[in-house]
Design a protein around this motif. Structure first.
Motif, PDB file in Angstrom:
ATOM      1  N   GLN A 250       0.832  -1.208   0.000  1.00  0.00           N
ATOM      2  CA  GLN A 250       0.000   0.000   0.000  1.00  0.00           C
ATOM      3  C   GLN A 250       0.866   1.259   0.000  1.00  0.00           C
ATOM      4  N   GLU A 251       1.899   1.251   0.804  1.00  0.00           N
ATOM      5  CA  GLU A 251       2.744   2.445   0.904  1.00  0.00           C
ATOM      6  C   GLU A 251       3.590   2.630  -0.350  1.00  0.00           C
ATOM      7  N   LEU A 252       3.949   1.538  -1.006  1.00  0.00           N
ATOM      8  CA  LEU A 252       4.624   1.626  -2.298  1.00  0.00           C
ATOM      9  C   LEU A 252       3.706   2.274  -3.325  1.00  0.00           C
ATOM     10  N   LEU A 253       2.442   1.847  -3.339  1.00  0.00           N
ATOM     11  CA  LEU A 253       1.481   2.418  -4.289  1.00  0.00           C
ATOM     12  C   LEU A 253       1.224   3.883  -3.985  1.00  0.00           C
ATOM     13  N   CYS A 254       1.068   4.213  -2.702  1.00  0.00           N
ATOM     14  CA  CYS A 254       0.795   5.605  -2.331  1.00  0.00           C
ATOM     15  C   CYS A 254       1.970   6.507  -2.695  1.00  0.00           C
ATOM     16  N   GLY A 255       3.199   6.081  -2.381  1.00  0.00           N
ATOM     17  CA  GLY A 255       4.362   6.934  -2.623  1.00  0.00           C
ATOM     18  C   GLY A 255       4.795   6.952  -4.068  1.00  0.00           C
ATOM     19  N   VAL A 256       5.240   5.800  -4.578  1.00  0.00           N
ATOM     20  CA  VAL A 256       5.708   5.733  -5.967  1.00  0.00           C
ATOM     21  C   VAL A 256       4.542   5.955  -6.926  1.00  0.00           C
ATOM     22  N   GLY A 257       3.444   5.219  -6.713  1.00  0.00           N
ATOM     23  CA  GLY A 257       2.293   5.373  -7.593  1.00  0.00           C
ATOM     24  C   GLY A 257       1.671   6.755  -7.502  1.00  0.00           C
ATOM     25  N   GLY A 258       1.712   7.344  -6.293  1.00  0.00           N
ATOM     26  CA  GLY A 258       1.129   8.670  -6.124  1.00  0.00           C
ATOM     27  C   GLY A 258       1.842   9.734  -6.940  1.00  0.00           C
ATOM     28  N   VAL A 259       3.171   9.664  -6.995  1.00  0.00           N
ATOM     29  CA  VAL A 259       3.917  10.615  -7.825  1.00  0.00           C
ATOM     30  C   VAL A 259       3.551  10.416  -9.289  1.00  0.00           C
ATOM     31  N   ARG A 260       3.441   9.173  -9.726  1.00  0.00           N
ATOM     32  CA  ARG A 260       3.083   8.908 -11.120  1.00  0.00           C
ATOM     33  C   ARG A 260       1.661   9.368 -11.424  1.00  0.00           C
ATOM     34  N   ALA A 261       0.765   9.254 -10.438  1.00  0.00           N
ATOM     35  CA  ALA A 261      -0.598   9.754 -10.628  1.00  0.00           C
ATOM     36  C   ALA A 261      -0.602  11.271 -10.771  1.00  0.00           C
ATOM     37  N   LEU A 262       0.235  11.944 -10.015  1.00  0.00           N
ATOM     38  CA  LEU A 262       0.337  13.407 -10.139  1.00  0.00           C
ATOM     39  C   LEU A 262       0.811  13.803 -11.535  1.00  0.00           C
ATOM     40  N   ARG A 263       1.765  13.052 -12.050  1.00  0.00           N
ATOM     41  CA  ARG A 263       2.261  13.370 -13.403  1.00  0.00           C
ATOM     42  C   ARG A 263       1.139  13.174 -14.422  1.00  0.00           C
ATOM     43  N   ALA A 264       0.358  12.117 -14.246  1.00  0.00           N
ATOM     44  CA  ALA A 264      -0.772  11.901 -15.154  1.00  0.00           C
ATOM     45  C   ALA A 264      -1.803  13.019 -15.014  1.00  0.00           C
ATOM     46  N   TRP A 265      -2.063  13.430 -13.777  1.00  0.00           N
ATOM     47  CA  TRP A 265      -3.020  14.512 -13.521  1.00  0.00           C
ATOM     48  C   TRP A 265      -2.591  15.795 -14.234  1.00  0.00           C
ATOM     49  N   SER A 266      -1.338  16.170 -14.099  1.00  0.00           N
ATOM     50  CA  SER A 266      -0.858  17.397 -14.742  1.00  0.00           C
ATOM     51  C   SER A 266      -0.879  17.261 -16.262  1.00  0.00           C
ATOM     52  N   ARG A 267      -0.511  16.095 -16.758  1.00  0.00           N
ATOM     53  CA  ARG A 267      -0.502  15.883 -18.208  1.00  0.00           C
ATOM     54  C   ARG A 267      -1.900  15.997 -18.798  1.00  0.00           C
ATOM     55  N   LEU A 268      -2.889  15.454 -18.097  1.00  0.00           N
ATOM     56  CA  LEU A 268      -4.236  15.390 -18.651  1.00  0.00           C
ATOM     57  C   LEU A 268      -5.056  16.648 -18.403  1.00  0.00           C
ATOM     58  N   THR A 269      -4.739  17.384 -17.361  1.00  0.00           N
ATOM     59  CA  THR A 269      -5.548  18.563 -17.018  1.00  0.00           C
ATOM     60  C   THR A 269      -4.829  19.879 -17.243  1.00  0.00           C
TER      61      THR A 269
END
Length: 855
Positions: A250-269
């Motif tokens: 869970q913490e791997l997903l939140c930390g590593v995955g969370g940064v990648r989700a932010l990059r997707a958020w900025s790219r798409l919005t």
């Protein structure tokens, strides 16, 4: 019969009511009463049945009712006005706009839990509620924060009681399509996905749900996607569930995955990339590893250079006052997830392991400590109250060897609470009528509470108390029915609690140190207080224990069995399933908020703040926020038996003090009535509480503190570190490497002082000359200081001040003379010493490297 597939059919609103969709999907409604009133007016009975959740209400109303409302011109105008008000809220510049270009363009706020509303149960306790209030106040202030966390398919858990009072847990599955969430989608409409590599060649995929919290987007990662195998799909099944491996994933997903989700958020919005990353506890610490990987891969930096670039713009907040509360994993687990075939390019697993290593006296060399990694990954860190900051500096002192605890670079920002969420509408209306609308919006006007008439204060308090009594009876009856009682056995519940009796509240998580059962140390004494014929007391108690905490469950059972006693059950109740919805009635309805943790193990505690903003008084151990803001007149402090080693004896002493306070101070003042029948002295304490605590306990103040003390400096450092091809980060990394190699050659050779005789006096001046060896380092690489203060009989120095010495002369062999003047400003035993510290423009604190040489 079980369904083979489940989904939510969404309502299609008539065109005239289309704005209701946005009003329901933006969680501003959770703290904006006019919006909630609008939805309630559509069908009050249905509104109550769906637990006051707008999206659920729209799904519950018939097409005929929606068409009827669409034809009601007055209602359509109300909808349009509410939509215009939300649009204006989202558009207008807030406090943050006044800060100018130096403020970060965006801040990423990572937390494993967020407590926004009962309609989105993604929290377990204070950490999540604090995170929710942080986002709400950021929205009100216009701070460009984006929240990052996980979406838990069953949330935390729902609590009920067995017949014998044992906590039982259930995990109802949440349908995200039925919640105020929207999927982040690619331009072609497909759901956006991020992936994280797992051991054994497996890949973890996650979709990204977005909750809109006013102006603030909250991104929640969900592993329940078809691309994953069954084990991976279950990673986000529940909050704080499963064992160590599950938590690590869970913490791997939140930390590593969370940064990648932010990059997707900025790219798409098109949203700006965050310039500051804030870790709310160590759970999200792996975000730093992912950001280091980005810098290595994207900017061609070395690991050390990337680490400096990441540290410069990272903030870490610790909420844990005890080492046992910190997540720790085996080094072998970290090697499995970050080594071998999973090793990130340019990020050697040994460097990852070093970040979380407990390589300090008393540490365990076999574990990886998430809080330690958080502190090493962040250039700025803080505790959540003044006392907790001091506790944290002591707890983590081993990371900065050679420094006394007060100099450990962990600051303090005391938590606050989001007033529009937690203050009852009646209190808001009273403040608006007699003081003005700015009271909760900006924290201005609390000093004018004496303008509110006594009669109005007391009338409002009784309304809130009566509402709590009604809610408690409803919840208690529901609980007893779940425990197996029949309707015919529950007639006594109609007489439970009394809206005119002194009401004390106690509700929180149930770890041992919070001492749920301290009030039961002397059951007979407690019964006397509850049943006093002239000055009775009633208690409303709630709290959840972690499902794996058998000790906590036994404490709950002990409390429930006491409250089941027919002799006292009309004066004391335990309400199961403590959550936001219960709290919204509980905090305002209590006259006194009780908190009796084992000091100093309460990091902050914010429930008492919420009670105070509603006119409640605090009765608390001097711990957390109460330690710094209790002034002797805004409540009561329970004396602590500090220094008593026997825990049972300590509990006995502090329980006796609690009983005495309730009987002789709290109840005596509550029932002391004047010729008007009003408790004038009690009301005066309420006024003083609001005046003294109101501006301090607001989350707006807290978020402003974070922005000014941490976010703006972190953004400035982060920009500087990455400017000109990350020249500053490269320079700092190279300088640190050289400094650590050459530090063994640094010594204080000799100190001379003149200017005082045998009887020094206040105002005398001491001229200090320090002769030091710096080896291969230059004079600009160090700061030489005089540290002065009081001394004990064994010459132990308690630092009170620091005087920098200036470079005066260089000699052969790397020797130098530094000098300066020290003015004596205190009487009594006095002493000083000289020390040498690293100095560099890229350091946030001279203690940052943990290197110091003392004379």
């Amino acid at each position: 019969m079980r369904a083979i597939r489940r989904f939510t059919v969404r309502t299609v609103l008539p065109a005239a009511l289309a704005p209701l969709g946005e009003l329901a999907s933006n969680l501003r409604w959770s703290w904006h009463k006019p919006t909630r009133d609008l939805f309630e007016s559509m069908d009050p009975a249905a509104w109550a049945a769906v637990h006051r959740e707008p999206g659920a209400l729209l799904g519950a109303l018939s097409t005929e009712r929606l068409e009827e409302l669409a034809g009601d011109g007055a209602f359509v105008q109300r909808v349009e006005a509410a939509a215009a008000d939300l649009a204006e809220y989202l558009r207008r510049p807030g406090w943050y706009a006044e800060l100018g270009e130096g403020a970060p363009r965006a801040v990423a706020y990572f937390s494993m839990e967020f407590g926004i509303t009962g309609a989105l149960p993604q929290y377990s306790g204070g950490l999540g509620i604090l995170a929710g209030d942080h986002l709400k106040s950021a929205s009100d202030l216009g701070v460009p924060i984006v929240g990052v966390g996980l979406f838990y398919a069953t949330g935390y858990f729902k609590q009920s009681l067995s017949r014998d009072g044992w906590q039982q847990e259930t995990y109802p599955v949440l349908d995200p399509d039925g919640l105020p969430l929207a999927l982040l989608r690619e331009a072609d409409g497909t759901p956006a996905r991020i992936t994280v590599d797992l051991p054994g060649g497996r890949t973890l995929a996650a979709r990204i749900w977005k909750a809109q919290v006013g102006r603030v987007p909250l991104l929640l990662l969900d592993s329940d996607v078809e691309d994953n195998d069954d084990a991976a799909r279950g990673i986000t099944d529940r909050l704080y569930g499963g064992g160590g491996e599950h938590r690590l994933q869970q913490e791997l997903l939140c930390g590593v995955g969370g940064v990648r989700a932010l990059r997707a958020w900025s790219r798409l919005t098109g949203a700006p990339e965050p310039e500051v990353f804030h870790m709310n506890e160590g759970h999200a610490g792996f975000l730093g590893i992912e950001r280091v990987r980005e810098q290595v891969a994207g900017n061609g930096l070395t690991f050390d250079e990337a680490l400096e670039a990441v540290r410069a713009s990272t903030v870490f907040t610790t909420h844990t006052p005890v080492p046992a509360g910190i997540d720790r994993f085996g080094r072998d687990q970290i090697e499995l997830y970050f080594g071998g075939g999973n090793e990130l390019p340019g990020v050697p697993v040994q460097r990852v392991l070093a970040l979380g290593a407990e390589d300090f006296p008393g540490g365990d060399p076999h574990v990886f400590n998430m809080a330690v990694m958080g502190l090493r990954m962040a250039q700025r860190a803080n505790g959540v109250s003044q006392l907790h900051g001091a506790v944290s500096r002591g707890m983590f002192q081993g990371l900065w060897r050679g420094f006394d605890a007060p100099e450990v670079p962990i600051a303090s920002i005391t938590n606050g609470v989001h007033a529009p969420t937690w203050v009852a509408p009646e209190v808001v209306a009273m403040g608006r009528q007699y003081i003005g609308p700015q009271l909760l919006r900006s924290g201005e006007g609390f000093e004018k509470v004496d303008q509110v008439p006594d009669e109005e204060v007391w009338r409002t308090r009784r309304v809130l108390r009566a509402r709590l009594v009604a809610d408690a009876r409803t919840r208690l009856k529901r609980s007893w029915l779940q425990r197996g009682a029949s309707e015919a056995q529950l007639g006594w519940i109609k007489d439970v609690l009394d809206p005119d009796v002194l009401t004390i509240g106690f509700a929180r998580r149930v770890p041992t140190y919070k001492r749920l059962t301290l009030m039961l140390r002397d059951p007979d004494r407690l019964k006397q207080l509850l049943l006093d014929p002239e000055r009775p007391v009633q208690l409303v108690i709630a709290g959840k224990s972690h499902p794996a905490d058998e000790t906590g469950k036994r404490l709950i059972q002990q409390m429930v069995r006491f409250t089941d006693d027919p002799a006292v059950r009309h004066r004391i109740v335990f309400l199961p399933n403590y959550d936001i919805t219960m709290a919204l009635t509980l905090y305002p309805g209590c006259d006194v908020w009780l908190n009796n943790p084992l000091r100093p193990f309460e990091a902050c505690g914010t429930s008492g703040m919420k009670a105070a903003l509603n006119g409640g008084l605090n009765l608390s151990i001097l711990d957390g926020w109460w330690d710094e803001w209790f002034d002797g007149a805004n409540g009561w402090a329970i004396p602590t038996a500090d220094g008593v080693d026997d825990p049972d004896h300590r509990d006995d002493i502090e329980a006796a003090a609690l009983y005495d306070l309730v009987e002789n101070s709290v109840a005596a003042r509550f029932y002391d009535r004047d010729e008007r029948g009003l408790p004038a002295r009690w009301i005066e304490m309420v006024r003083h509480t609001l005046a003294s605590l109101g501006p301090k306990v607001l989350a707006n103040r807290m978020v402003q503190d974070y922005v000014q003390q941490l976010y703006v400096p972190a953004a400035t450092s982060g920009r500087a570190a990455l400017a000109s091809g990350a020249a500053a980060a490269k320079d700092l990394a190279a300088w640190k490497g050289q400094l650590r190699t050459r530090w063994s050659g640094v010594h204080v050779d000799h100190v001379e002082s003149t200017g005082v005789g045998d009887s020094p006096q206040v105002g005398d001046v001491v001229d200090v000359r320090a002769f030091v060896s710096l080896g291969e380092l230059g004079a600009d690489d160090v700061a030489v200081e005089v540290v002065h203060g009081r001394v004990s009989e064994s010459d132990e120095l308690t630092a009170a001040g620091v005087v920098p010495l200036v470079h005066a002369e260089a000699y052969e062999g790397g020797r130098h003379r530094f000098e300066g003047r020290l003015v004596l400003r205190q009487t009594g035993p006095f002493g000083y010493t000289v020390r040498i510290l690293p100095r560099h423009a890229g350091l946030a604190s001279p203690a940052e490297l943990g290197l110091v040489v003392n004379a």
